[in-house]
Design an enzyme around this catalytic site. Sequence first.
Site, PDB file in Angstrom:
ATOM      1  N   HIS A  12       0.835  -1.218   0.000  1.00 41.62           N
ATOM      2  CA  HIS A  12       0.000   0.000   0.000  1.00 41.62           C
ATOM      3  C   HIS A  12       0.869   1.268   0.000  1.00 41.62           C
ATOM      4  O   HIS A  12       0.635   2.200   0.757  1.00 41.62           O
ATOM      5  CB  HIS A  12      -0.994  -0.027   1.168  1.00 41.62           C
ATOM      6  N   HIS A  59      -0.941   5.055   9.360  1.00 40.79           N
ATOM      7  CA  HIS A  59       0.419   5.609   9.388  1.00 40.79           C
ATOM      8  C   HIS A  59       0.393   6.966  10.067  1.00 40.79           C
ATOM      9  O   HIS A  59       0.582   7.993   9.429  1.00 40.79           O
ATOM     10  CB  HIS A  59       0.971   5.742   7.974  1.00 40.79           C
ATOM     11  N   HIS A 193      10.704  -4.061   2.944  1.00 40.38           N
ATOM     12  CA  HIS A 193      11.106  -2.662   2.814  1.00 40.38           C
ATOM     13  C   HIS A 193      11.540  -2.110   4.164  1.00 40.38           C
ATOM     14  O   HIS A 193      11.135  -2.612   5.206  1.00 40.38           O
ATOM     15  CB  HIS A 193      10.014  -1.784   2.197  1.00 40.38           C
ATOM     16  N   GLU A 240       4.901  -5.282   8.434  1.00 47.20           N
ATOM     17  CA  GLU A 240       3.498  -5.180   7.985  1.00 47.20           C
ATOM     18  C   GLU A 240       2.946  -6.523   7.504  1.00 47.20           C
ATOM     19  O   GLU A 240       1.730  -6.724   7.483  1.00 47.20           O
ATOM     20  CB  GLU A 240       3.370  -4.152   6.852  1.00 47.20           C
TER      21      GLU A 240
END
Lengths: 282, 130
Positions: A12, A59, A193, A240
């Site tokens: 996302h 976030h 990431h 995540e």
Amino acid sequence: MARITHGLTTSHIPAVGAAIDLGKTAEPYWKPLFAGYDWTKAWAKENVPDVIILVYNDHASAFTPEVVPTFALGCADQFPPADEGYGPRPVPVVQGRADLAAHLAEGLILDEFDLTLMYAMEVDHGLTVPLSLVYGQPDAWPTRVIPFAVNVVQYPPPTAHRCFMLGKAIRRAVERFDEDLNVHIWGTGGMSHQLQGPRAGFINTPWDTAFLDRLVKDPDSLAQLKHLEFVREAGAEGIELVMWLIMRGALGPEAEELYRFYHVPGSNTAVGHIVLQSVETP
Amino acid sequence: MTSYTAEFDDIPGTRVFTAQRAKAGYELNQFCMSLMKEANRERFKADERAYLDQTKMSQEQKQAVLDRDYNTMIDLGGQIYFLAKIFATDGLSYLQAVSTMTGMNIDDYQQMMLHGGRSPEGWRSIKDGN
């Protein structure tokens, strides 16, 4: 009764949302990434669910440093897009499904998952970028969405095992809902990431590939992974991926892989996307 | 420090945002959240020092913000999704801001990402050297 028939996972990445909003999807950098969603867009057009339970992380948009809910269920009728510092994304307001959300709240809390219930919440790129990737830029989203926010920002986040068990509990709770509904569950975020420190830019394609394989065939083994392995092998923000296990738990023991896409880079991130169909076992 | 938290310190170039760091970074992260409002972004851009002086942040935290030193902000309890409000206010993308933490210039960082990203080799564990 309601049924969870399909699961979908996707990264996302905020820059992906910006590329869509600014009309850059045909640019050479972005084209291969968006092409990876063409199959899904066509499939999604033919397979519109009544509701999506959309597992994502906030976030620092809805949740400030003042409150850190581990699991937060969106119980409102509507969820507007958040202003993350660039102005709100030009996307439709998400229409919730408050009756199913209330049912899930009851079922999951009595099943010993102590949720936070959200009756007013703005949703950020974690939720809206996946919708844009699958549904493009409509005037209204074609389906109802129940946001399910998971803390993966502050450590400890929930364990992979807890997420997998939660997914199973979501399946049980959905099946106790009287109305005939076709429900999809999405898990978002990932794959490898890292957005901080000298190690930023970290990508681990072999580990991601194995994760996708195991997500389909051997999710029980993924549920045993420790946070340390996620951070070591998938980068600090690769944590995540625990959210994908909520999706997988909710599909039942067996799932058929309909489609897979993997691409590096999407900004700082390895893009992973998979579409699964629940296989009913007698 | 608990053993859970300590284990992450074996991973090179990484600070996970623990409950302890969340407490230390509370005012810094709250400042970041204030930048989600357009009016506050304008006030901050007009006079950064004055805006920061109205917060309860430490001098070190304020200086790190003024310097846009993201590694130091993280060491002082900042978390990247909160800090993103600062670089969003500056009109920078995640890629641009994140690259500043690596010691690489933006072009080299972008090239590294286009060639598959930073390899895990040598970045897994300090004690195991792998």
